[in-house]
Each structure stands twice: as structure tokens, then as C-alpha cells.
Design an enzyme around this catalytic site. Structure first.
Site, PDB file in Angstrom:
ATOM      1  N   ASP A  89      -1.209  -6.026  -0.589  1.00 58.12           N
ATOM      2  CA  ASP A  89      -1.594  -5.446   0.702  1.00 58.12           C
ATOM      3  C   ASP A  89      -3.092  -5.197   0.744  1.00 58.12           C
ATOM      4  O   ASP A  89      -3.654  -4.631  -0.202  1.00 58.12           O
ATOM      5  CB  ASP A  89      -0.908  -4.080   0.879  1.00 58.12           C
ATOM      6  CG  ASP A  89       0.277  -4.147   1.819  1.00 58.12           C
ATOM      7  OD1 ASP A  89       0.432  -5.140   2.549  1.00 58.12           O
ATOM      8  OD2 ASP A  89       1.063  -3.177   1.820  1.00 58.12           O
ATOM      9  N   ASP A 144       0.829  -1.204   0.000  1.00 62.32           N
ATOM     10  CA  ASP A 144       0.000   0.000   0.000  1.00 62.32           C
ATOM     11  C   ASP A 144       0.868   1.259   0.000  1.00 62.32           C
ATOM     12  O   ASP A 144       0.355   2.382  -0.074  1.00 62.32           O
ATOM     13  CB  ASP A 144      -1.035  -0.003   1.130  1.00 62.32           C
ATOM     14  CG  ASP A 144      -0.423  -0.129   2.504  1.00 62.32           C
ATOM     15  OD1 ASP A 144       0.824  -0.165   2.603  1.00 62.32           O
ATOM     16  OD2 ASP A 144      -1.180  -0.171   3.493  1.00 62.32           O
ATOM     17  N   SER A 145       2.203   1.071  -0.006  1.00 59.36           N
ATOM     18  CA  SER A 145       3.107   2.200  -0.280  1.00 59.36           C
ATOM     19  C   SER A 145       2.833   2.759  -1.674  1.00 59.36           C
ATOM     20  O   SER A 145       3.262   3.863  -2.010  1.00 59.36           O
ATOM     21  CB  SER A 145       4.581   1.777  -0.154  1.00 59.36           C
ATOM     22  OG  SER A 145       4.839   0.660  -0.978  1.00 59.36           O
ATOM     23  N   GLU A 194      -1.703  -5.729   8.269  1.00 64.62           N
ATOM     24  CA  GLU A 194      -0.824  -5.177   9.312  1.00 64.62           C
ATOM     25  C   GLU A 194      -1.376  -5.430  10.711  1.00 64.62           C
ATOM     26  O   GLU A 194      -2.584  -5.350  10.933  1.00 64.62           O
ATOM     27  CB  GLU A 194      -0.655  -3.664   9.104  1.00 64.62           C
ATOM     28  CG  GLU A 194       0.098  -3.312   7.837  1.00 64.62           C
ATOM     29  CD  GLU A 194       0.382  -1.810   7.729  1.00 64.62           C
ATOM     30  OE1 GLU A 194       0.079  -1.045   8.668  1.00 64.62           O
ATOM     31  OE2 GLU A 194       0.903  -1.410   6.667  1.00 64.62           O
ATOM     32  N   LYS A 238      -1.508  -9.400   2.339  1.00 62.62           N
ATOM     33  CA  LYS A 238      -0.759  -9.019   3.553  1.00 62.62           C
ATOM     34  C   LYS A 238      -1.624  -8.042   4.328  1.00 62.62           C
ATOM     35  O   LYS A 238      -2.301  -7.205   3.742  1.00 62.62           O
ATOM     36  CB  LYS A 238       0.575  -8.365   3.184  1.00 62.62           C
ATOM     37  CG  LYS A 238       1.321  -7.802   4.411  1.00 62.62           C
ATOM     38  CD  LYS A 238       2.761  -7.443   4.107  1.00 62.62           C
ATOM     39  CE  LYS A 238       2.978  -6.074   3.506  1.00 62.62           C
ATOM     40  NZ  LYS A 238       2.522  -4.932   4.357  1.00 62.62           N
ATOM     41  N   GLU A 243       9.102  -4.630  10.354  1.00 59.47           N
ATOM     42  CA  GLU A 243       9.496  -3.305   9.871  1.00 59.47           C
ATOM     43  C   GLU A 243      10.007  -2.431  11.012  1.00 59.47           C
ATOM     44  O   GLU A 243       9.334  -2.270  12.056  1.00 59.47           O
ATOM     45  CB  GLU A 243       8.309  -2.610   9.165  1.00 59.47           C
ATOM     46  CG  GLU A 243       8.705  -1.224   8.630  1.00 59.47           C
ATOM     47  CD  GLU A 243       7.731  -0.630   7.629  1.00 59.47           C
ATOM     48  OE1 GLU A 243       6.791  -1.317   7.202  1.00 59.47           O
ATOM     49  OE2 GLU A 243       7.935   0.551   7.265  1.00 59.47           O
TER      50      GLU A 243
HETATM   51  O1  KIV Z   1       3.492  -1.092   1.559  1.00 59.99           O
HETATM   52  C1  KIV Z   1       4.641  -1.525   1.492  1.00 59.99           C
HETATM   53  O2  KIV Z   1       5.403  -1.243   0.564  1.00 59.99           O
HETATM   54  C2  KIV Z   1       5.092  -2.392   2.582  1.00 59.99           C
HETATM   55  C3  KIV Z   1       6.565  -2.614   2.687  1.00 59.99           C
HETATM   56  C4  KIV Z   1       7.175  -1.452   3.369  1.00 59.99           C
HETATM   57  C5  KIV Z   1       6.874  -3.877   3.389  1.00 59.99           C
HETATM   58  O3  KIV Z   1       4.315  -2.833   3.359  1.00 59.99           O
END
Ligand code: KIV
Length: 259
Positions: free
Chosen positions: A83, A44-45, A115, A113, A182
Site C-alpha cells: 500500500d 496500510d492496516s 486508494e 496499491k 471494500e
Molecule cells: O490496508 C489494508 O489492509 C487493506 C485491506 C483492507 C484491503 O487495504
């Protein structure tokens, strides 16, 4: 041969480091895949490096699905993980199942994924894995909680380190196939890596994890700002600027096209 979940566990056992990078569109994903990356994360970056937001919070499930579809079209070998974005899974187990189900049905990604390691999140991980949706966990600095945690290193006190250890163990017991660690101290990441049977993938968590992940925009030197633990292996911002300036010069002097 596509990377499998079983292979990741075997690589942990044999000490073969797992290589993971993020991608948010087709061409980049294709290059990363052909370069041999094991896990391509549509993180989600994307909200920050692809869509220009100032945090990961605004990206929607529809946007994640749209970009994950493009990434999957470029990938033959890597395991693609998508994510689940902020507020697409935290409300209830049924919301999480609906979101993760959409990701798997619509995109071609192999896993999601999410969190956090609170018992509510652990329960969601368990319910998803029970119905056949592979889940990667993510503890330590969890950017979806930026409004509470900021971006500072987590697990610095004995008590907070123990909470992260307990969360990682609980996520592994709930069926997660891997965990992102992280921005936590290196010795804490090493302890977690020793304690659980599933692979740990570190980012800002030292070199004792089973693998490493970076946001690809940071690795390529394309980010407008990057975390202190990231490393750029090339300054693509400069490479692109130079190429654009060369093009501009050649067009202005009628050198391109040649006739
Ligand atoms: O969103 C993302 O890119 C991430 C990485 C920092 C692991 O979760």
C-alpha cells in the site's frame, strides 16, 4: 512458481477464486505464502494491527517500506503488493512516482496499491503503469478517507453506486491490474466484477468478486476491534494467552526448564 499479473487475469476468466491476505512481518508472511495465498498485501492496516494507531493515516512510507522488506524475505510464491500510505501519492504524479519507485526498488514487492477513483487518482494510476509500475486500485470504503467517509458501507444509493462503477471502469482503463472493492453492497460488487476485465478482490463486498481479502489479524482473531464483515477462523488471542499462562505456571513450579 511466483504468481504473475497475467495469472490473476486468467484466474478471473476461469472462475478460480483469488486468495489474498495482509501481512506485516516476515514469519507471518512465510506462513501465509507456504499456505498458498496468491496475493500478500502489506496493507496500510499495518498502522492499526502492527503499530497500534487508531486509523491508517499515520503510517509513513518509510515504515511501509521497512515492513514490506521483511514480508518479501518470507515470500517465494505470492505476489506481494505494498500500500502507498496516506499523503505519499496524493500530492502530485511525481510524488506518486517517487514513492512507488522506492517501493519497487527497495522492497522486492511486485506492485503498489492506492486508494480512490477520482480522475486525479486515475491519472496517477495511468502514469505509474505507463512507466512499468503495476498498480492495484481500491474503491468503495477507502480507509484513508475515514475523516470524510467514516467506516460505513459505501454505494448504498443509486447515484453513489454509479460513481463507484465509473471509478472501477476508469481505473481498469488506466491500467490497474486489479481492484479492491471494500464494504459495498454485494450486488454492486457483482455488477463491477461483470463489467471489468481485471480481477476484483472483495472485502465486505459479498461473494461475487473474483477473489477475497481479509486483514490477517482479523482472520486469526488477534485484532482489538474488527469490522462487521470480517471473520475470525481461529481465536489466536486466546491461544497465545493460554500458552503464556502455561509457560508462567511451568516456570513458577520449576517444571520448565526440566533441569
Ligand atoms: O490496508 C489494508 O489492509 C487493506 C485491506 C483492507 C484491503 O487495504
Amino acid at each position: 512458481m511466483a504468481v504473475t499479473l497475467q495469472q490473476l487475469t486468467q484466474w478471473k476468466q476461469s472462475g478460480r477464486s483469488i486468495i489474498s491476505l495482509t501481512a506485516w512481518e516476515y514469519s507471518l508472511a512465510r506462513i501465509l505464502d507456504r499456505a498458498g495465498v496468491d496475493i500478500i498485501l502489506v496493507g496500510d492496516s499495518l498502522a492499526m494491527v502492527g503499530l497500534g494507531h487508531s486509523s491508517t493515516l499515520p503510517v509513513t512510507l518509510d515504515e511501509m517500506i521497512h515492513h514490506t522488506k521483511a514480508v518479501c524475505r518470507g515470500v517465494q510464491h505470492a505476489l506481494v503488493v505494498c500500500d502507498l500510505p496516506f499523503m505519499s501519492y496524493q500530492v502530485s504524479v511525481s510524488q506518486a512516482i517517487a514513492a512507488a519507485g522506492r517501493v519497487l526498488k527497495e522492497t522486492g514487492a511486485s506492485a503498489v496499491k492506492l486508494e480512490g477513483g477520482h480522475p486525479k487518482i486515475v491519472n496517477i494510476v495511468q502514469e505509474l503503469t505507463i512507466i512499468g509500475i503495476p498498480v492495484m486500485g481500491h474503491v468503495g470504503l477507502t480507509p484513508q478517507s475515514v475523516r470524510i467517509l467514516g467506516y460505513k458501507q459505501q454505494g448504498q444509493t443509486k447515484e453513489s453506486a454509479q460513481i463507484i462503477i465509473d471509478q472501477a471502469i476508469a481505473l481498469a482503463q488506466a491500467g490497474a491490474f486489479g481492484i479492491i472493492l471494500e464494504h459495498i453492497p454485494s450486488d454492486l460488487a457483482a455488477t463491477i466484477t461483470d463489467k471489468i476485465a481485471i480481477p476484483t478482490i472483495g472485502i465486505g463486498a459479498g461473494n461475487k468478486c473474483d477473489g477475497q481479502v481479509l486483514v490477517t489479524a482479523d482472520l486469526l482473531g488477534m485484532s482489538s476491534r474488527q469490522p462487521p464483515f470480517a471473520k475470525s477462523y481461529v481465536n489466536l488471542k486466546q491461544v497465545i494467552t493460554d500458552a503464556v499462562q502455561d509457560f508462567t505456571q511451568e516456570v513458577q513450579h520449576q517444571k520448565f526448564p526440566q533441569s
